[in-house]
Scaffold this active site. Sequence first.
Site, PDB file in Angstrom:
ATOM      1  N   GLY A 185     -53.637  69.127-109.701  1.00 20.18           N
ATOM      2  CA  GLY A 185     -53.673  69.278-111.341  1.00 20.18           C
ATOM      3  C   GLY A 185     -54.211  70.662-111.902  1.00 20.18           C
ATOM      4  N   GLY A 186     -54.752  70.430-112.893  1.00 18.64           N
ATOM      5  CA  GLY A 186     -55.205  71.554-113.631  1.00 18.64           C
ATOM      6  C   GLY A 186     -56.082  72.406-112.780  1.00 18.64           C
ATOM      7  N   GLY A 420     -34.736 104.521-107.585  1.00 16.82           N
ATOM      8  CA  GLY A 420     -35.782 104.132-108.529  1.00 16.82           C
ATOM      9  C   GLY A 420     -37.121 103.646-107.568  1.00 16.82           C
ATOM     10  CB  ALA A 421     -37.106 101.845-104.365  1.00 16.39           C
TER      11      ALA A 421
END
Length: 530
Positions: A185-186, A420-421
């Site tokens: 859960g949280g 771009g890498a």
Amino acid sequence: MTVLNDVPQVSAALVGARGRVAELHGIRAQAVAGPSEKATAAQHAKGKLTARERIELLLDAGSFQEVEQLRRHRASGFGLEAKKPYTDGVVTGWGTVEGRTVFVYAHDFRIFGGALGEAHATKIHKIMDMAIAAGAPLVSLNDGAGARIQEGVSALAGYGGIFQRNTRASGVIPQISVMLGPCAGGAAYSPALTDFVFMVRDTSQMFITGPDVVRAVTGEEITQNGLGGADVHAGTSGVAHFAYDDEETCLAEVRYLLSLLPQNNREYPPCVPCSDPAGRRGEALVDLVPADGSRPYDMTEVIGEIVDDGEYLEVHEGWARNIICALSRLGGQVVGIVANQPSALAGVLDIEASEKAARFVQMCDAFNIPVITLVDVPGFLPGVDQEHGGIIRHGAKLLYAYCNATVPRISLILRKAYGGAYIVMDSQSTGADLTFAWPANEIAVMGAEGAAGVIFRRQIAAAPDPEAMRQKMVKEYRAELMHPYYAAERGLVDDVIDPAETREVLIRSLAMLRTKHADVPSRKHGNPPQ
């Protein structure tokens, strides 16, 4: 001495100073022992240690100083008023690891299943505040069943206080979460907010909704380990940075990690004496990396050849294997290493690799750890899934992390760096302090074959022998724009170095950059790509 309502009562004959001391020792003994031998045996039967046994393994012997040992909850209803054990299910305090102060809290699963209530949360809040104020690392040993249902919204509010402090401490002190039992859960969000997450196979799990909820909502059948076990989070989700087979090994590795981190963001990581000569030549490096850019190799062998004594700690080893993130030392100084891994997906950048490396660079920058980037990247991974999954914004996370980093940054191009890498992998244009390259490097917009196919498309199509013409144009493009000294001639690489001299060059460069100071614009904070 008798016991009434869980509190030892001293006989009238012992009343006085000595009697009160005896009473104190009795209460403390009860708090340390825990609820019962049966509960301890049940914990051991699951292959798990108790909270105090874990703290003993984590901290230097005899260094632990407990805080609020005698704290008890004040809730009532649902039988809680009849059960008020000391510690309220969490042991908090501080000690040392290799002589340096470390704060810790450990859930005690034997008490309320380690579930968090108001008093339990208040103890954690206090130790977190103390860690932030003292400027020392915080380690949480997690083994709890979530919020204490009987205390309702008070328990939930306790989690909010933890999350708020996790966020306030982020980038200020190292925060390490060690998962040694369930976390559902949280409660799972606190580890996710910390710098590093350790898990133990078979005994620790993390998930927002458990198998029963998954089955009810989606009809899928899955076990707890299959849903949120250590290997799932270390290899598939990327939630866990490290996974080990047993608690002893796990806690030993937490100690090792702490030895590589500073106490806080105002200090440097500890520098240790180094017996590995700074000028040691790495002759093996020439043969480890094939000149043929299409042939794979294991980048970990390159790292092992360069760093002190071949030792390094790889972070997120099982996730996004096409990029390596590791902590190590060069000349005794801690460094963070980011490296493409040609043996996995040819070392391309994809969504997961970009996220992994970006967060690692941010962590290094936050804690004054220089970043060494070893580049051998053919580009970003093409594909519909990558584009639709947001490779643009995810790749931008890594770009942002590098551009935003003010620690010393050294980039070394081993072989190829395309498109771009190349820019994203800490190129000089994005602010790398020094950029080196090996003699076989190829820096270009794309590979020679692809480039020739674009630039000379018409000539190739019109030639009597298109394949021969293509090969000729590939050779011409490589000779003109991809020779090893093209970038150096234009000042985009500071030097082309002998691979065998890599270790010496890096150590000398780090020594020069030790006093680096970077002025940054005044701002509240940046707005990084999400």
